[in-house]
Design a protein around this motif. Sequence first.
Motif, mmCIF file in Angstrom:
data_model
loop_
_atom_site.group_PDB
_atom_site.id
_atom_site.type_symbol
_atom_site.label_atom_id
_atom_site.label_comp_id
_atom_site.label_asym_id
_atom_site.label_seq_id
_atom_site.Cartn_x
_atom_site.Cartn_y
_atom_site.Cartn_z
ATOM 1 N N VAL A 54 0.843 -1.200 0.000
ATOM 2 C CA VAL A 54 0.000 0.000 0.000
ATOM 3 C C VAL A 54 0.875 1.246 0.000
ATOM 4 N N LYS A 55 1.958 1.183 0.780
ATOM 5 C CA LYS A 55 2.849 2.331 0.855
ATOM 6 C C LYS A 55 3.494 2.599 -0.511
ATOM 7 N N ARG A 56 3.930 1.524 -1.168
ATOM 8 C CA ARG A 56 4.508 1.685 -2.506
ATOM 9 C C ARG A 56 3.492 2.332 -3.453
ATOM 10 N N PHE A 57 2.248 1.894 -3.318
ATOM 11 C CA PHE A 57 1.193 2.430 -4.171
ATOM 12 C C PHE A 57 0.982 3.917 -3.899
ATOM 13 N N GLU A 58 0.941 4.277 -2.623
ATOM 14 C CA GLU A 58 0.714 5.679 -2.265
ATOM 15 C C GLU A 58 1.867 6.561 -2.721
ATOM 16 N N ASP A 59 3.086 6.011 -2.616
ATOM 17 C CA ASP A 59 4.261 6.785 -3.031
ATOM 18 C C ASP A 59 4.242 7.060 -4.529
ATOM 19 N N SER A 60 3.764 6.083 -5.300
ATOM 20 C CA SER A 60 3.793 6.285 -6.750
ATOM 21 C C SER A 60 2.533 6.993 -7.262
ATOM 22 N N HIS A 61 1.570 7.186 -6.405
ATOM 23 C CA HIS A 61 0.352 7.910 -6.820
ATOM 24 C C HIS A 61 0.143 9.089 -5.880
ATOM 25 N N GLU A 62 0.572 10.254 -6.321
ATOM 26 C CA GLU A 62 0.467 11.406 -5.435
ATOM 27 C C GLU A 62 -0.996 11.811 -5.274
ATOM 28 N N GLY A 63 -1.342 12.195 -4.049
ATOM 29 C CA GLY A 63 -2.706 12.658 -3.789
ATOM 30 C C GLY A 63 -3.706 11.525 -3.624
ATOM 31 N N VAL A 64 -3.210 10.293 -3.589
ATOM 32 C CA VAL A 64 -4.134 9.181 -3.372
ATOM 33 C C VAL A 64 -3.829 8.547 -2.021
ATOM 34 N N ASN A 65 -4.876 8.473 -1.189
ATOM 35 C CA ASN A 65 -4.717 7.821 0.109
ATOM 36 C C ASN A 65 -5.423 6.479 0.089
ATOM 37 N N VAL A 66 -4.852 5.518 0.782
ATOM 38 C CA VAL A 66 -5.527 4.237 0.913
ATOM 39 C C VAL A 66 -5.880 4.035 2.379
ATOM 40 N N GLU A 67 -7.168 3.870 2.618
ATOM 41 C CA GLU A 67 -7.597 3.595 3.980
ATOM 42 C C GLU A 67 -7.663 2.085 4.145
ATOM 43 N N VAL A 68 -6.716 1.553 4.944
ATOM 44 C CA VAL A 68 -6.628 0.104 5.095
ATOM 45 C C VAL A 68 -7.418 -0.330 6.318
ATOM 46 N N VAL A 69 -8.362 -1.218 6.138
ATOM 47 C CA VAL A 69 -9.164 -1.709 7.252
ATOM 48 C C VAL A 69 -8.942 -3.205 7.395
ATOM 49 N N ARG A 70 -8.403 -3.609 8.548
ATOM 50 C CA ARG A 70 -8.222 -5.037 8.766
ATOM 51 C C ARG A 70 -9.443 -5.601 9.462
ATOM 52 N N GLN A 71 -10.056 -6.624 8.859
ATOM 53 C CA GLN A 71 -11.243 -7.237 9.431
ATOM 54 C C GLN A 71 -10.850 -8.557 10.062
ATOM 55 N N GLU A 72 -11.675 -8.993 11.018
ATOM 56 C CA GLU A 72 -11.446 -10.296 11.623
ATOM 57 C C GLU A 72 -11.879 -11.387 10.650
ATOM 58 N N ASN A 73 -11.206 -12.514 10.710
ATOM 59 C CA ASN A 73 -11.446 -13.597 9.761
ATOM 60 C C ASN A 73 -12.917 -14.025 9.687
ATOM 61 N N ASP A 74 -13.463 -14.501 10.811
ATOM 62 C CA ASP A 74 -14.798 -15.083 10.745
ATOM 63 C C ASP A 74 -15.901 -14.075 10.429
ATOM 64 N N PRO A 75 -15.930 -12.918 11.069
ATOM 65 C CA PRO A 75 -17.014 -11.977 10.748
ATOM 66 C C PRO A 75 -16.832 -11.282 9.396
ATOM 67 N N TYR A 76 -15.705 -11.498 8.748
ATOM 68 C CA TYR A 76 -15.419 -10.759 7.509
ATOM 69 C C TYR A 76 -16.489 -10.982 6.446
ATOM 70 N N LYS A 77 -16.867 -12.265 6.267
ATOM 71 C CA LYS A 77 -17.842 -12.585 5.227
ATOM 72 C C LYS A 77 -19.147 -11.833 5.463
ATOM 73 N N THR A 78 -19.593 -11.801 6.724
ATOM 74 C CA THR A 78 -20.825 -11.096 7.052
ATOM 75 C C THR A 78 -20.681 -9.618 6.751
ATOM 76 N N LYS A 79 -19.562 -9.048 7.200
ATOM 77 C CA LYS A 79 -19.383 -7.602 7.048
ATOM 78 C C LYS A 79 -19.395 -7.199 5.593
ATOM 79 N N LEU A 80 -18.720 -7.979 4.749
ATOM 80 C CA LEU A 80 -18.657 -7.602 3.345
ATOM 81 C C LEU A 80 -20.038 -7.714 2.709
#
Lengths: 424, 328
Positions: A54-80
């Motif tokens: 993600v950091k590499r991506f942000e460095d090569s794309h100026e003005g673009v932020n990536v909001e990284v959200v880590r989800q828990e394994n089991d509830p992930y399917k429900t959340k998505l």
Amino acid sequence: MLNKKLWWITLIALIFIVGCQPTSGGSGEEDGSKTLTLWHIETGPSEKALLDAVKRFEDSHEGVNVEVVRQENDPYKTKLSVAMGGGTPPDVFHSWGGGWLEKFVDAGQVKDISSDIDTSAYLPSALTPATFDGKNYGAPLAMDIVPVWYNKDMFEKYGLEEPKTYEELLNIVKTLKENDIIPFSIANKSKWPGSFYYMYFAERIGGPELFSEAFNREGRGFDAEAYVKAGEKIQELVKMGAFPDGFNGMNFDTGQSRQLIYAEKAGMIIQGNWMLGTTRADMPAFEEKLGFFLFPSIEGGKGSRQDIVGGVSPVFSVAEKTEYPDLAAELVNELASKKTAQQLANEDGAISAVKGVEYKDQYVKKINEVLQEAEYLQTFYDQTLPPELAEVHLDTTQALFGLSMTPEEAAKKTEEKAKEVLEK
Amino acid sequence: MAGHAKQLTYEDNRHQESEKVYQSLEPGRKVKPKKPKRNGDVMVIFAFMAPALLIYGLYVVYSIGMTFYYSLYEWSGISNTMVFQGLQNYVTLMQDGIFWTSLQNNLLLVAASLLTQLPLGLIMALLLFSPVKGMRFFRSIYFMPFLMSTVAIGILFIYIYDGNFGIINQILGQLGLESWQRGWLGNEETAIWAVIATVCWQFAPFYMILFRAAIVGIPEDLYEAAEIDGASPRKKFLHITLPLLIPTIVTSAILSIIGSLKYFDLIFVMTDGGPNNSTELMATYMYEQTFTNFNMGYGSSISFTMFLIALIITVFILFFDQKRKGES
């Protein structure tokens, strides 16, 4: 009087105005910057590999932020599914490909990225789970295979060798049993560990085409003789006492099956290659005792010992509703790049889905060789099948293990659901 | 429209005039102005209730309505296509063996909660009033289970019930009851009882606090009078404490029944409805259908059925409670 009324009205109005304000400043559009959201479920070293990407991506794309959200394994399917249904999906999200991802593809929620990714950079077998109707809906990063893990010291102590045939495996089970050791540890509350046995038995007996015939509704079905026999083999093991007491209530996530291995109360466990990373985290000292072999072939069966059960994870996909489809596709390319895969292989012992990665870790090297030599990769049923059929497969397999359903009943029930779901 | 408005103004004026007349007639007594003030009261009351009403309307009334609406459709919850199919989901539900198993488990949980949690809560509450030293300490200890997070309790009990390392099997081993040892959560016959026992352990302290508060509220002079009349402690309990606790018992029973009917958390953490659906509750089955199997429509029909069952039972209890009050 009038004043009071006015005062109240103002107060209520104020509450509403305050209450209806958007909570944050939006997506930062005011200053011209763009924000992408990424949902993933990685932890430890693999999470770091993603964050670096993600950091590499942000460095090569100026003005673009990536909001990284880590989800828990089991509830992930429900959340998505809630996020997708609610119309606010993340721009880039994790999946395992297969029937689960296909549900979202059918619902028109996932973007076709065939033209955005370089398909020749990935192992073909890794791309398949996210390919539907010839179009790619996700880029794979790593792969999993499922061997039989065992305690090397214990095998040595009782003069046991890695088995080549099922007969030899049964003898190991008997020997361990005689020495008061639980042959196989399994935590089957989670249901998928039991599915490994069913998949292997069915493949070894019915051959590699069995599942695809049943899945594509051409030829044999889920009630084929091989499936009934697979159920019989499972119940044979259960009746022999090959598993710990109450294994259907044990939870893999809370470590109940691994504890038996580490405490040397059990000799073997059928688990994915993530077992290696988990052991390193749980009990590093045990690593040197850990060995693995492939599930043996069964006499008279059509499957070979070189056919392995496995899957792909993570696969990254782009949501159809994303505001920046091009940027999101570029992020996917960076996440599933050779660089990320290499870092993952070095630090987490993962097997890459991207071509050209070099392995330093001896274990991973060996696992990778197995994968390269594999004649057929049987993708996990529960991830390949559509969710409602997968659930029936998992439930009936758990019931087989619990001896509360006969192999015929289990096969019939799965086939009935398959007719309903797959032939629509 | 214009004429109407004019008429209003006219009425308004006349009203104001009459007000003036009354005020001038009786300056000291404000009899008549009460009416407009009452209007203002309603405004104020409404203003205070508005936020709560709004939230209640949106998250309860509207949600129940939408649940029923969704239950009439075949819908995955993620796609844009919804197929109307009338009451088909309910017909399927009535023929669904797993649903009946889950309903049966819910009723089992209701019975177990009523028969263990309430009496246990009452006994613990009475114990707290006994003249034993260090009761304050015990009060905290008794209340502890209710303070713990449900997920923590679930995981704790997973380890307690573990077939190989669990403390229950170790104690049984020490007592020489090896034949009783088993993986408690892994056997279809024992799993539901193991979970119910945990639920009761968690919630008994809650009723203890309710009963304790109610007992504190019973006037001391009743006991003094009974003492003068020579009543034994047992008679005091049967003829003073218990009758005066009835309203609390009814409230507790309602809470317990409704809570048991829509119970979810510990089952979800400890067994996930398994093995082989033997501990499935209506709520866990609803969750599985809705979010695992992508059957939002079918899941909604389970939800709505749960709501109806809980509603009917509550109305029954309230009806009989009213009747009881009417008789006494």
